[in-house]
Design a protein around this motif. Structure first.
Motif, mmCIF file in Angstrom:
data_model
loop_
_atom_site.group_PDB
_atom_site.id
_atom_site.type_symbol
_atom_site.label_atom_id
_atom_site.label_comp_id
_atom_site.label_asym_id
_atom_site.label_seq_id
_atom_site.Cartn_x
_atom_site.Cartn_y
_atom_site.Cartn_z
ATOM 1 N N VAL A 120 0.839 -1.205 0.000
ATOM 2 C CA VAL A 120 0.000 0.000 0.000
ATOM 3 C C VAL A 120 0.872 1.252 0.000
ATOM 4 O O VAL A 120 0.640 2.194 -0.766
ATOM 5 C CB VAL A 120 -0.960 0.003 1.201
ATOM 6 C CG1 VAL A 120 -1.812 1.271 1.199
ATOM 7 C CG2 VAL A 120 -1.858 -1.232 1.183
ATOM 8 N N GLU A 121 1.884 1.277 0.856
ATOM 9 C CA GLU A 121 2.752 2.447 0.940
ATOM 10 C C GLU A 121 3.506 2.672 -0.365
ATOM 11 O O GLU A 121 3.654 3.810 -0.826
ATOM 12 C CB GLU A 121 3.741 2.286 2.105
ATOM 13 C CG GLU A 121 3.085 2.348 3.474
ATOM 14 C CD GLU A 121 2.283 3.621 3.658
ATOM 15 O OE1 GLU A 121 2.829 4.717 3.387
ATOM 16 O OE2 GLU A 121 1.103 3.530 4.052
ATOM 17 N N ILE A 122 3.983 1.609 -0.980
ATOM 18 C CA ILE A 122 4.709 1.741 -2.243
ATOM 19 C C ILE A 122 3.786 2.216 -3.355
ATOM 20 O O ILE A 122 4.184 3.015 -4.214
ATOM 21 C CB ILE A 122 5.381 0.396 -2.597
ATOM 22 C CG1 ILE A 122 6.557 0.143 -1.640
ATOM 23 C CG2 ILE A 122 5.863 0.382 -4.048
ATOM 24 C CD1 ILE A 122 7.131 -1.251 -1.724
ATOM 25 N N SER A 123 2.542 1.756 -3.352
ATOM 26 C CA SER A 123 1.593 2.206 -4.383
ATOM 27 C C SER A 123 1.356 3.708 -4.288
ATOM 28 O O SER A 123 1.147 4.378 -5.316
ATOM 29 C CB SER A 123 0.270 1.454 -4.256
ATOM 30 O OG SER A 123 -0.517 1.929 -3.174
ATOM 31 N N LYS A 124 1.406 4.243 -3.083
ATOM 32 C CA LYS A 124 1.222 5.687 -2.901
ATOM 33 C C LYS A 124 2.476 6.459 -3.283
ATOM 34 O O LYS A 124 2.407 7.489 -3.971
ATOM 35 C CB LYS A 124 0.814 5.977 -1.454
ATOM 36 C CG LYS A 124 -0.582 5.465 -1.092
ATOM 37 C CD LYS A 124 -1.056 5.950 0.255
ATOM 38 C CE LYS A 124 -0.366 5.267 1.389
ATOM 39 N NZ LYS A 124 -0.945 5.648 2.706
ATOM 40 N N LYS A 125 3.627 5.973 -2.836
ATOM 41 C CA LYS A 125 4.881 6.716 -3.037
ATOM 42 C C LYS A 125 5.373 6.664 -4.471
ATOM 43 O O LYS A 125 5.869 7.672 -5.015
ATOM 44 C CB LYS A 125 5.960 6.175 -2.097
ATOM 45 C CG LYS A 125 7.274 6.930 -2.185
ATOM 46 C CD LYS A 125 8.271 6.438 -1.142
ATOM 47 C CE LYS A 125 9.586 7.220 -1.225
ATOM 48 N NZ LYS A 125 10.560 6.766 -0.192
ATOM 49 N N TYR A 126 5.248 5.506 -5.121
ATOM 50 C CA TYR A 126 5.856 5.324 -6.441
ATOM 51 C C TYR A 126 4.862 5.294 -7.600
ATOM 52 O O TYR A 126 5.263 5.408 -8.757
ATOM 53 C CB TYR A 126 6.691 4.043 -6.464
ATOM 54 C CG TYR A 126 7.951 4.153 -5.636
ATOM 55 C CD1 TYR A 126 9.105 4.728 -6.152
ATOM 56 C CD2 TYR A 126 7.978 3.706 -4.317
ATOM 57 C CE1 TYR A 126 10.256 4.846 -5.396
ATOM 58 C CE2 TYR A 126 9.122 3.813 -3.535
ATOM 59 C CZ TYR A 126 10.259 4.392 -4.084
ATOM 60 O OH TYR A 126 11.398 4.517 -3.316
ATOM 61 N N PHE A 127 3.560 5.120 -7.292
ATOM 62 C CA PHE A 127 2.576 4.988 -8.372
ATOM 63 C C PHE A 127 1.432 5.989 -8.270
ATOM 64 O O PHE A 127 0.493 5.936 -9.060
ATOM 65 C CB PHE A 127 2.026 3.557 -8.397
ATOM 66 C CG PHE A 127 3.080 2.522 -8.693
ATOM 67 C CD1 PHE A 127 3.383 2.182 -10.001
ATOM 68 C CD2 PHE A 127 3.784 1.909 -7.665
ATOM 69 C CE1 PHE A 127 4.361 1.234 -10.280
ATOM 70 C CE2 PHE A 127 4.764 0.957 -7.931
ATOM 71 C CZ PHE A 127 5.056 0.627 -9.256
ATOM 72 N N GLY A 128 1.487 6.874 -7.303
ATOM 73 C CA GLY A 128 0.505 7.940 -7.219
ATOM 74 C C GLY A 128 -0.863 7.549 -6.724
ATOM 75 O O GLY A 128 -1.826 8.310 -6.883
ATOM 76 N N HIS A 129 -0.998 6.374 -6.103
ATOM 77 C CA HIS A 129 -2.299 5.986 -5.572
ATOM 78 C C HIS A 129 -2.599 6.789 -4.313
ATOM 79 O O HIS A 129 -1.705 7.112 -3.530
ATOM 80 C CB HIS A 129 -2.337 4.486 -5.256
ATOM 81 C CG HIS A 129 -3.718 3.966 -5.038
ATOM 82 N ND1 HIS A 129 -4.319 3.937 -3.801
ATOM 83 C CD2 HIS A 129 -4.618 3.468 -5.910
ATOM 84 C CE1 HIS A 129 -5.539 3.432 -3.921
ATOM 85 N NE2 HIS A 129 -5.744 3.134 -5.193
ATOM 86 N N THR A 130 -3.860 7.089 -4.109
ATOM 87 C CA THR A 130 -4.244 7.913 -2.962
ATOM 88 C C THR A 130 -4.313 7.131 -1.657
ATOM 89 O O THR A 130 -4.264 7.716 -0.574
ATOM 90 C CB THR A 130 -5.616 8.558 -3.200
ATOM 91 O OG1 THR A 130 -6.611 7.517 -3.306
ATOM 92 C CG2 THR A 130 -5.617 9.383 -4.482
ATOM 93 N N GLY A 131 -4.442 5.796 -1.772
ATOM 94 C CA GLY A 131 -4.637 4.986 -0.575
ATOM 95 C C GLY A 131 -6.071 4.989 -0.092
ATOM 96 O O GLY A 131 -6.408 4.371 0.919
ATOM 97 N N LYS A 132 -6.945 5.676 -0.826
ATOM 98 C CA LYS A 132 -8.357 5.770 -0.455
ATOM 99 C C LYS A 132 -9.028 4.398 -0.541
ATOM 100 O O LYS A 132 -8.840 3.664 -1.505
ATOM 101 C CB LYS A 132 -9.068 6.753 -1.390
ATOM 102 C CG LYS A 132 -10.547 6.931 -1.117
ATOM 103 C CD LYS A 132 -11.155 7.878 -2.142
ATOM 104 C CE LYS A 132 -12.667 8.001 -1.943
ATOM 105 N NZ LYS A 132 -13.274 8.872 -2.985
ATOM 106 N N ASN A 133 -9.805 4.089 0.485
ATOM 107 C CA ASN A 133 -10.615 2.857 0.522
ATOM 108 C C ASN A 133 -9.781 1.581 0.436
ATOM 109 O O ASN A 133 -10.232 0.564 -0.095
ATOM 110 C CB ASN A 133 -11.666 2.857 -0.590
ATOM 111 C CG ASN A 133 -12.707 3.950 -0.396
ATOM 112 O OD1 ASN A 133 -12.940 4.395 0.735
ATOM 113 N ND2 ASN A 133 -13.315 4.385 -1.470
ATOM 114 N N VAL A 134 -8.543 1.617 0.944
ATOM 115 C CA VAL A 134 -7.715 0.422 1.045
ATOM 116 C C VAL A 134 -7.567 0.069 2.522
ATOM 117 O O VAL A 134 -7.205 0.922 3.334
ATOM 118 C CB VAL A 134 -6.323 0.622 0.429
ATOM 119 C CG1 VAL A 134 -5.502 -0.664 0.542
ATOM 120 C CG2 VAL A 134 -6.436 1.035 -1.029
#
Length: 255
Positions: A120-134
Motif C-alpha cells: 500500500v505504501e509503495i503504491s502511494k509513493k511510487y505509483f501515485g495511488h491515494t490509498g483511499k478505501n484500502v
C-alpha cells in the motif's frame, strides 16, 4: 569474492529482462521491487512496475500517461465489469497491487483488502495511488464482515509470488463470495495459468461451479500453451455469452 546471494541472482534476472530497479525491499510476505523500462509491447514511454519476482508484473503504469490502462489484463478486467456489472454501486477487491482497477472507478464505492502494508505504501509513493478505501488485512477475513448480498462486484486479484494464496481457492472462500454478492452481482477471478492440462484451473472451475449456477472463463490467447491471465466470471444469475475486446470465451480441456 563473495558468493552471489539469491537476491543477487534475482537482480541479474531483472537486468536480463531489460528492467531497472528503482526501489527494492522485503516484507514478511515477499520481496518487493519497483522497476522501470522505456518500452512495453512496442510502445515507448516511462513504464513503472510493481513486481514480486522478475517473471510477473503485479501492476504497471506509464508515468507519462498515468490514466491509461497499460496491461491487457487490466483492460480485460474493466471490460468484463463494464459488461456484466454495468452501473454497479459497490464492490470489494482482494489484492491491491498498485490500485489499477480501483483507480479506474474513482466514483464507485470500491473497498480493497491488501494483506501487505508495504504494498500500500509503495503504491502511494511510487505509483501515485491515494490509498483511499484500502484496508490492510486478510481479504477473506475482511470480506466476512461485509453485509450479506451487499457487493455488486467481488474481484479476486491476490497473489503471493505467482500463486493465489491457498485459502482464497477453497470452497469455503467461494461460498463466502456467493453470500456477499447481490442477486445480479459478479465474482471475477484473475488466474495465471495454462488453458490445457492445468490441474488448479480445473479444480477452481469445479469448485466455483459447485457454488455458482453460472460460470464463464475468458483468456487473451486461447491457442497459447503458455501461462497467461485467465478470467473467471461467476454469478447467481445466468451470464450471457460475451466476447471482450481483448479476450475470448474458453472451455477447460483436461486437468
Amino acid at each position: 569474492m563473495e558468493p552471489k546471494t539469491r537476491n543477487d541472482g534475482l537482480e541479474i534476472q531483472f537486468f536480463l529482462y531489460g528492467l531497472t530497479i528503482v526501489y527494492k525491499t522485503s516484507s514478511s510476505n515477499q520481496n518487493i521491487y519497483v522497476t522501470e523500462r522505456s518500452e512495453f509491447n512496442g510502445i515507448r514511454g516511462k513504464f513503472r512496475m510493481l513486481q514480486f519476482s522478475p517473471e510477473v508484473v503485479q501492476g504497471i503504469i506509464n508515468m507519462e500517461q498515468p490514466q491509461c490502462l497499460v496491461a491487457s489484463y487490466s483492460r480485460i478486467t474493466v471490460d468484463l465489469i463494464d459488461h456484466y456489472a454495468i452501473d454497479f454501486k459497490k464492490g470489494f477487491i482482494i489484492g491491491h497491487g498498485i490500485g489499477t482497477v480501483s483507480s479506474y472507478y474513482p466514483d464507485k464505492n470500491l473497498l480493497t483488502a491488501e494483506i501487505d502494508p508495504l504494498v500500500v505504501e509503495i503504491s502511494k509513493k511510487y505509483f501515485g495511488h491515494t490509498g483511499k478505501n484500502v484496508i490492510v488485512g486478510d481479504g477473506q477475513a475482511l470480506l466476512k464482515i461485509q453485509e450479506a448480498q451487499s457487493q455488486d462486484v467481488i474481484f479476486l486479484d491476490a497473489y503471493s509470488g505467482i500463486e493465489i494464496p491457498f485459502h482464497l481457492t477453497t470452497k469455503e472462500f467461494f461460498t463466502l463470495t456467493y453470500e456477499k454478492l447481490s442477486d445480479r452481482g459478479i465474482l471475477i477471478l484473475n488466474y495465471i495459468g495454462k488453458i490445457r492440462n492445468d490441474e488448479l484451473l480445473h479444480t477452481l472451475y469445479v469448485t466455483i461451479s459447485e457454488i455458482f449456477p453460472s460460470v464463464k472463463l475468458f483468456a487473451a490467447n486461447p491457442l497459447s500453451t503458455a501461462s497467461q491471465n485467465i478470467f473467471f466470471v461467476a454469478s447467481r444469475h445466468v451470464l450471457e455469452d460475451y466476447s471482450p475486446q481483448e479476450a475470448t470465451s474458453i472451455q477447460i480441456i483436461g486437468k
